[in-house]
Design an enzyme around this catalytic site. Structure first.
Site, mmCIF file in Angstrom:
data_model
loop_
_atom_site.group_PDB
_atom_site.id
_atom_site.type_symbol
_atom_site.label_atom_id
_atom_site.label_comp_id
_atom_site.label_asym_id
_atom_site.label_seq_id
_atom_site.Cartn_x
_atom_site.Cartn_y
_atom_site.Cartn_z
ATOM 1 N N HIS A 25 63.457 27.223 34.318
ATOM 2 C CA HIS A 25 63.511 27.724 32.863
ATOM 3 C C HIS A 25 65.011 27.993 32.360
ATOM 4 O O HIS A 25 65.288 27.536 31.409
ATOM 5 C CB HIS A 25 62.753 28.965 32.894
ATOM 6 C CG HIS A 25 61.125 28.943 33.025
ATOM 7 N ND1 HIS A 25 60.618 29.707 34.069
ATOM 8 C CD2 HIS A 25 60.265 28.187 32.594
ATOM 9 C CE1 HIS A 25 59.218 29.508 34.033
ATOM 10 N NE2 HIS A 25 58.981 28.546 33.218
ATOM 11 N N LYS A 49 44.481 35.224 30.496
ATOM 12 C CA LYS A 49 45.187 34.630 31.729
ATOM 13 C C LYS A 49 45.688 35.629 32.663
ATOM 14 O O LYS A 49 46.364 36.695 32.178
ATOM 15 C CB LYS A 49 46.236 33.523 31.481
ATOM 16 C CG LYS A 49 46.701 32.411 32.363
ATOM 17 C CD LYS A 49 47.573 31.627 31.838
ATOM 18 C CE LYS A 49 48.365 30.921 33.027
ATOM 19 N NZ LYS A 49 49.514 29.839 32.390
ATOM 20 N N ARG A 98 59.509 18.112 33.687
ATOM 21 C CA ARG A 98 60.144 17.974 35.207
ATOM 22 C C ARG A 98 59.831 16.678 35.638
ATOM 23 O O ARG A 98 60.445 16.019 36.682
ATOM 24 C CB ARG A 98 59.259 19.031 35.889
ATOM 25 C CG ARG A 98 59.725 20.294 35.575
ATOM 26 C CD ARG A 98 58.706 21.237 36.100
ATOM 27 N NE ARG A 98 57.272 21.342 35.516
ATOM 28 C CZ ARG A 98 56.236 22.187 35.525
ATOM 29 N NH1 ARG A 98 56.667 23.046 36.350
ATOM 30 N NH2 ARG A 98 55.288 21.923 35.066
ATOM 31 N N SER A 135 56.467 28.371 38.079
ATOM 32 C CA SER A 135 56.189 30.017 38.144
ATOM 33 C C SER A 135 54.901 30.030 39.153
ATOM 34 O O SER A 135 55.150 30.947 40.112
ATOM 35 C CB SER A 135 56.048 30.739 36.933
ATOM 36 O OG SER A 135 56.917 30.707 35.981
HETATM 37 O O1 PNS Z 1 54.726 28.393 30.491
HETATM 38 P P1 PNS Z 1 53.469 27.458 29.865
HETATM 39 O O2 PNS Z 1 52.218 28.457 30.110
HETATM 40 O O3 PNS Z 1 53.501 26.265 30.240
HETATM 41 O O4 PNS Z 1 53.647 27.602 28.294
HETATM 42 C C1 PNS Z 1 52.634 26.899 27.531
HETATM 43 C C2 PNS Z 1 53.045 27.197 26.019
HETATM 44 C C3 PNS Z 1 53.118 28.910 25.801
HETATM 45 C C4 PNS Z 1 54.380 26.933 25.505
HETATM 46 C C5 PNS Z 1 51.678 26.726 25.253
HETATM 47 O O5 PNS Z 1 50.608 27.056 25.922
HETATM 48 C C6 PNS Z 1 51.742 27.172 23.649
HETATM 49 O O6 PNS Z 1 52.322 26.760 22.809
HETATM 50 N N1 PNS Z 1 50.640 27.976 23.508
HETATM 51 C C7 PNS Z 1 50.530 28.838 22.371
HETATM 52 C C8 PNS Z 1 49.185 28.367 21.710
HETATM 53 C C9 PNS Z 1 49.484 26.943 20.815
HETATM 54 O O7 PNS Z 1 50.227 26.901 19.919
HETATM 55 N N2 PNS Z 1 48.643 26.151 21.400
HETATM 56 C C10 PNS Z 1 48.443 24.911 20.622
HETATM 57 C C11 PNS Z 1 49.319 23.744 21.126
HETATM 58 S S1 PNS Z 1 49.177 22.161 20.583
#
Ligand code: PNS
Length: 168
Positions: A25, A49, A98, A135
């Site tokens: 990150h 979660k 990645r 993570s």
């Molecule tokens: O570190 P992560 O858990 O892979 O991050 C995922 C994250 C938070 C970037 C993604 O789940 C997100 O943007 N969630 C917010 C909800 C949202 O906007 N969902 C629609 C996506 S099209």
């Protein structure tokens, strides 16, 4: 009357769960900080979660390990990321890729996000040194006594060890 040559700051957001922040990150956040005037690291508040660290703990760690960049701010959000972007005048989401497997999912999210509000997504290939890193893997390896000292910053390692000790 002229108001000088001031232009709006170019902002981007690096969103994620950051439970906890890893060197992967930080690689992306640090590189994004060179491309934009201000980078907001936004921690998703996701009550459904299970997490190892609270949102406040994750934000504290992020603040500590990104302090050196000078133009990185840490915040949290819930709901849709694009709504957070709109409310905070952020036109760009920066995502680390990645591997091709990340691209498959990230492309769909980027297209959805752009379709919803016009917010764009910049895909940044991760440093290959961290292409396997997540993570979740850090937590799993650390839980079973594996060495993760080359995968997270020292401040995060300290908190990880402390949290695992509390749980024993
Ligand atoms: O570190 P992560 O858990 O892979 O991050 C995922 C994250 C938070 C970037 C993604 O789940 C997100 O943007 N969630 C917010 C909800 C949202 O906007 N969902 C629609 C996506 S099209």
């Amino acid at each position: 009357m002229t108001t000088g040559s001031a232009t709006a700051p170019r902002r981007a957001v690096c969103p994620g769960s950051f439970d906890p922040v890893t060197l992967g990150h930080i690689d992306i956040i640090g590189r994004a900080s060179k491309l934009y005037d201000e980078v907001v690291v936004a921690v998703l508040v996701n009550k459904s979660k299970a997490s190892m660290f609270s949102v406040d703990e994750r934000m504290d760690m992020l603040t500590e390990v990104t302090a050196e960049y000078g133009n990185v701010r840490v915040d949290s959000f819930h709901g849709l990321l694009v709504h957070y972007c709109q409310a905070n005048d952020i036109p760009v989401i920066v995502k680390g890729i990645r591997a091709v497997s990340d691209f498959d999912y990230e492309l769909k999210m980027a297209q959805m996000n752009h379709g919803l509000t016009g917010v764009d997504t910049l895909f940044m290939p991760t440093n290959p040194e961290f292409s396997f890193l997540s993570s979740s893997l850090v937590k799993e390896v650390a839980t079973w006594g594996g060495d993760v000292s080359r995968l997270v910053p020292p401040a995060v390692l300290e908190r990880l060890v402390a949290r695992l000790d509390e749980r024993r």
